[in-house]
Design a protein around this motif. Structure first.
Motif, PDB file in Angstrom:
ATOM      1  N   GLY A 174       0.553  -1.201   0.078  1.00  0.00           N
ATOM      2  CA  GLY A 174      -0.247  -0.032  -0.283  1.00  0.00           C
ATOM      3  C   GLY A 174       0.959   1.141   0.186  1.00  0.00           C
ATOM      4  N   SER A 175       2.168   1.171   0.168  1.00  0.00           N
ATOM      5  CA  SER A 175       3.550   2.739  -0.070  1.00  0.00           C
ATOM      6  C   SER A 175       3.621   2.434  -1.304  1.00  0.00           C
ATOM      7  CB  SER A 175       4.102   2.296   1.329  1.00  0.00           C
ATOM      8  OG  SER A 175       4.569   1.143   0.996  1.00  0.00           O
ATOM      9  N   GLY A 176       3.558   1.785  -2.012  1.00  0.00           N
ATOM     10  CA  GLY A 176       4.564   1.858  -2.991  1.00  0.00           C
ATOM     11  C   GLY A 176       3.397   3.725  -4.073  1.00  0.00           C
ATOM     12  N   GLY A 177       4.163   3.714  -5.251  1.00  0.00           N
ATOM     13  CA  GLY A 177       2.829   4.330  -6.662  1.00  0.00           C
ATOM     14  C   GLY A 177       1.144   3.852  -6.750  1.00  0.00           C
ATOM     15  N   VAL A 178       1.007   2.464  -6.742  1.00  0.00           N
ATOM     16  CA  VAL A 178       0.279   2.014  -7.526  1.00  0.00           C
ATOM     17  C   VAL A 178      -0.962   1.718  -5.831  1.00  0.00           C
ATOM     18  CG1 VAL A 178      -1.499  -0.281  -8.496  1.00  0.00           C
ATOM     19  CG2 VAL A 178       0.881   0.612  -9.663  1.00  0.00           C
ATOM     20  N   ASP A 215       1.439  -4.550   9.316  1.00  0.00           N
ATOM     21  CA  ASP A 215       2.790  -4.400   9.180  1.00  0.00           C
ATOM     22  C   ASP A 215       3.466  -6.399   8.364  1.00  0.00           C
ATOM     23  OD1 ASP A 215       5.141  -3.694   9.105  1.00  0.00           O
ATOM     24  OD2 ASP A 215       5.520  -3.417  10.683  1.00  0.00           O
ATOM     25  N   TYR A 216       3.403  -5.394   7.400  1.00  0.00           N
ATOM     26  CA  TYR A 216       4.376  -6.698   6.771  1.00  0.00           C
ATOM     27  C   TYR A 216       5.419  -7.675   7.181  1.00  0.00           C
ATOM     28  CZ  TYR A 216       7.309  -4.650   3.109  1.00  0.00           C
ATOM     29  OH  TYR A 216       9.192  -3.641   2.940  1.00  0.00           O
ATOM     30  N   THR A 217       5.929  -6.622   7.779  1.00  0.00           N
ATOM     31  CA  THR A 217       7.596  -6.947   8.463  1.00  0.00           C
ATOM     32  C   THR A 217       7.604  -8.141   9.503  1.00  0.00           C
ATOM     33  OG1 THR A 217       7.844  -5.398   9.545  1.00  0.00           O
ATOM     34  CG2 THR A 217       9.064  -5.622   7.227  1.00  0.00           C
ATOM     35  N   THR A 260      -2.783 -10.662  -9.842  1.00  0.00           N
ATOM     36  CA  THR A 260      -1.589  -9.961  -9.392  1.00  0.00           C
ATOM     37  C   THR A 260      -0.656  -9.166 -10.842  1.00  0.00           C
ATOM     38  OG1 THR A 260       0.724 -10.312  -9.174  1.00  0.00           O
ATOM     39  CG2 THR A 260      -0.086 -11.975 -10.593  1.00  0.00           C
ATOM     40  N   LEU A 261       0.129  -7.417 -10.271  1.00  0.00           N
ATOM     41  CA  LEU A 261       0.491  -6.989 -11.555  1.00  0.00           C
ATOM     42  C   LEU A 261       2.127  -7.063 -11.790  1.00  0.00           C
ATOM     43  CD1 LEU A 261       0.317  -3.300  -9.944  1.00  0.00           C
ATOM     44  CD2 LEU A 261      -1.342  -4.392 -11.565  1.00  0.00           C
ATOM     45  N   LEU A 262       2.204  -8.635 -11.365  1.00  0.00           N
ATOM     46  CA  LEU A 262       3.384  -9.824 -11.602  1.00  0.00           C
ATOM     47  C   LEU A 262       3.341 -10.480 -11.744  1.00  0.00           C
ATOM     48  CD1 LEU A 262       5.923  -7.743 -10.253  1.00  0.00           C
ATOM     49  CD2 LEU A 262       4.210  -7.794  -8.348  1.00  0.00           C
ATOM     50  N   TRP A 301      -4.079 -11.471 -14.260  1.00  0.00           N
ATOM     51  CA  TRP A 301      -3.125 -10.432 -13.990  1.00  0.00           C
ATOM     52  C   TRP A 301      -3.262  -9.293 -14.871  1.00  0.00           C
ATOM     53  CZ3 TRP A 301      -0.298 -14.389 -18.400  1.00  0.00           C
ATOM     54  CH2 TRP A 301       0.463 -15.384 -17.499  1.00  0.00           C
ATOM     55  N   ALA A 302      -2.509  -8.421 -14.797  1.00  0.00           N
ATOM     56  CA  ALA A 302      -2.936  -6.764 -15.146  1.00  0.00           C
ATOM     57  C   ALA A 302      -1.937  -6.389 -16.086  1.00  0.00           C
ATOM     58  CB  ALA A 302      -3.649  -6.098 -13.758  1.00  0.00           C
ATOM     59  N   ILE A 303      -2.296  -6.073 -16.568  1.00  0.00           N
ATOM     60  CA  ILE A 303      -1.356  -5.039 -17.766  1.00  0.00           C
ATOM     61  C   ILE A 303      -1.569  -3.881 -17.788  1.00  0.00           C
ATOM     62  CG2 ILE A 303       0.827  -5.298 -19.455  1.00  0.00           C
ATOM     63  CD1 ILE A 303       0.453  -8.711 -19.527  1.00  0.00           C
ATOM     64  N   TYR A 304      -0.596  -3.566 -17.822  1.00  0.00           N
ATOM     65  CA  TYR A 304      -0.834  -1.828 -17.804  1.00  0.00           C
ATOM     66  C   TYR A 304      -1.088  -1.258 -19.242  1.00  0.00           C
ATOM     67  CZ  TYR A 304      -0.009   2.978 -20.170  1.00  0.00           C
ATOM     68  OH  TYR A 304       0.007   4.190 -20.670  1.00  0.00           O
ATOM     69  N   ALA A 305      -2.514  -0.372 -19.266  1.00  0.00           N
ATOM     70  CA  ALA A 305      -2.971  -0.088 -20.958  1.00  0.00           C
ATOM     71  C   ALA A 305      -3.892   1.430 -20.581  1.00  0.00           C
ATOM     72  CB  ALA A 305      -3.886  -0.862 -21.498  1.00  0.00           C
ATOM     73  N   LYS A 346      14.388   1.235  -4.576  1.00  0.00           N
ATOM     74  CA  LYS A 346      12.576   0.929  -4.166  1.00  0.00           C
ATOM     75  C   LYS A 346      12.118   1.561  -3.125  1.00  0.00           C
ATOM     76  CE  LYS A 346      14.001  -3.568  -6.728  1.00  0.00           C
ATOM     77  NZ  LYS A 346      12.908  -3.448  -7.919  1.00  0.00           N
ATOM     78  N   HIS A 347      11.607   0.955  -2.034  1.00  0.00           N
ATOM     79  CA  HIS A 347      11.319   1.436  -1.343  1.00  0.00           C
ATOM     80  C   HIS A 347      10.387   2.581  -1.709  1.00  0.00           C
ATOM     81  CE1 HIS A 347      13.155  -1.748   1.208  1.00  0.00           C
ATOM     82  NE2 HIS A 347      14.715  -1.093   0.502  1.00  0.00           N
ATOM     83  N   ASN A 348       9.936   2.763  -2.065  1.00  0.00           N
ATOM     84  CA  ASN A 348       9.008   3.628  -2.747  1.00  0.00           C
ATOM     85  C   ASN A 348       8.152   4.377  -1.432  1.00  0.00           C
ATOM     86  OD1 ASN A 348      11.333   5.346  -5.296  1.00  0.00           O
ATOM     87  ND2 ASN A 348      10.001   3.126  -6.025  1.00  0.00           N
ATOM     88  N   ARG A 349       8.157   5.452  -1.578  1.00  0.00           N
ATOM     89  CA  ARG A 349       6.440   6.206  -0.561  1.00  0.00           C
ATOM     90  C   ARG A 349       6.013   7.106  -1.309  1.00  0.00           C
ATOM     91  NH1 ARG A 349       7.545   1.852   1.525  1.00  0.00           N
ATOM     92  NH2 ARG A 349       9.059   1.719   3.102  1.00  0.00           N
ATOM     93  N   GLY A 350       4.415   5.654  -2.737  1.00  0.00           N
ATOM     94  CA  GLY A 350       4.005   7.398  -3.362  1.00  0.00           C
ATOM     95  C   GLY A 350       4.780   7.401  -5.075  1.00  0.00           C
TER      96      GLY A 350
END
Ligand SMILES: NC(=O)c1ccc[n+]([C@@H]2O[C@H](COP(=O)([O-])OP(=O)(O)OC[C@H]3O[C@@H](n4cnc5c(N)ncnc54)[C@H](OP(=O)(O)O)[C@@H]3O)[C@@H](O)[C@H]2O)c1
Length: 358
Positions: A174-178, A215-217, A260-262, A301-305, A346-350
């Protein structure tokens, strides 16, 4: 005009700034020319720098430009997201909606030159009117993640806003761009959101609209996730080795959906070439669907369009204050390598954004 490009795949050193690049030319009657005011970086930009997806993107370029000469592979300008102003339009563009001078936002499909340029050509169908309440920097942070989340929601046919009303939705990552966008979109559609984040993002995830934040950790992550389940819909933005641990969190009655986006489409075609790679994808998909069925859930799977209509809807949610941009860092246009480096760590926040007026 100024434009960043690469002449071969590789690392950040390949990014070259051309101060006197020619203005791009409109060749398709439905294309528009945009003066870009801001763009944002997505993990796909870093991956494409290294050559990710080049086989399938090369094929799509050839198909799109057939029967004329295929678009060149290099020089390649990266960057999918943009916000800017229309400066010219092809003769079939709807000028009622997309007047010269209008502020627009969008994401550039990977068969077109990207947005890390002061001017770009994009299909008018892929763009939308920029929400007036947003600055260009804010607007540029949203289109790619919005279109990706939209695709994820519609992977199983048209899962429209009313499908999500009162549904339990789990956003993994939940912390990344998507993730930061998806929490807000599904919340605005009436879902109850559970999300996984690292401990520094617990409070922000709640602000964005998540009800249950894990908290996933922590070792009790799986236990907590199951205590908030069973889920109707899971959006997975994380590369997981343990995806069966997620499938068991969904409602086991085939009404539930895991997206999944992967996806293996780009990695498979990069590794095995187009024909074998796509055959391998078919096999992977069959195994994946079978695994989902064993847990009584549908998987995809989802692929950006690119999707201008989706951006129209997102713009309304922004104007109604249901969605706000989440921006971590802003760089100037000339600082692109720094911005790309930041996202690559990595470790992006938004989102990380380039402001072309800085
Ligand atoms: N299929 C497509 O068309 C498509 C489209 C867009 C994106 N994607 C892919 O989807 C993924 C997410 O994209 P994005 O733009 O959101 O990336 P991003 O901005 O880099 O965000 C990823 C987030 O996940 C967090 N994270 C890492 N491990 C985690 C874990 N185990 N559990 C929960 N959170 C975790 C990271 O922070 P911490 O590591 O600090 O926790 C980071 O905040 C990327 O791999 C991207 O390539 C695919």
């Amino acid at each position: 005009m100024k434009s960043w490009h690469i002449t071969k795949h590789g690392s950040l050193e390949e990014l070259k700034l051309d101060e006197n690049a020619p203005l791009p030319i409109i060749t398709d009657p439905l294309d528009i020319l945009v003066e870009v005011k801001a763009s944002s970086i997505n993990p796909i930009d870093v991956a494409m720098l290294g050559g990710y997806g080049s086989n399938i993107i090369g094929l799509l370029k050839t198909l799109e430009s057939f029967p004329v000469t295929p678009k060149v592979k290099f020089p390649l300008t990266l960057g999918r997201d943009f916000s800017g102003k229309i400066v010219d339009a092809g003769k079939s563009v709807n000028l009622e909606k997309l007047k010269i001078g209008t502020e627009v936002w969008g994401s550039v499909r990977s068969t077109y030159q990207g947005a890390q340029s002061q001017y770009i050509v994009v299909p008018s169908t892929d763009i939308s009117l920029k929400p007036e309440s947003l600055t260009h920097v804010e607007a540029a942070s949203i289109p790619y993640v919005a279109c990706t989340t939209w695709v994820a929601a519609s992977t199983f046919g048209r899962l429209e806003p009313n499908w999500f009303l009162d549904k339990k939705v789990l956003v993994l990552g939940g912390s990344g761009g998507v993730g930061t966008f998806a929490i807000q979109l599904f919340k605005s559609w009436g879902a109850e959101i559970t999300t996984t984040v690292n401990k520094d993002f617990l409070e922000k995830a709640s602000e964005l609209g998540a009800t249950n934040i894990v908290d996933y950790t922590q070792p009790d992550c799986q236990f907590l996730l199951s205590s908030y389940g069973s889920y109707d819909f899971v959006l997975d933005t994380i590369r997981r080795n343990d995806f069966k641990n997620v499938l068991c969190l969904l409602k086991p009655d085939l009404s539930s959906k895991y997206v999944t986006l992967l996806t293996p489409v780009l990695p498979n075609t990069d590794k095995y070439g187009i024909t074998l790679g796509l055959a391998k994808c078919k096999l992977d998909l069959a195994c994946f669907v079978f695994e989902g069925l064993k847990f009584g859930t549908k998987v995809g799977w989802a692929i950006y369009a690119p999707n201008g209509d989706a951006l129209d809807e997102v713009a309304k949610l922004i104007e109604n204050k249901k969605i706000k941009p989440v921006i971590e860092t802003v760089y100037s246009f000339d600082q692109l390598p720094l911005a790309m480096k930041k996202v690559s760590l990595k470790h992006n926040r938004g989102k990380t954004v380039l402001d072309y007026d800085l």
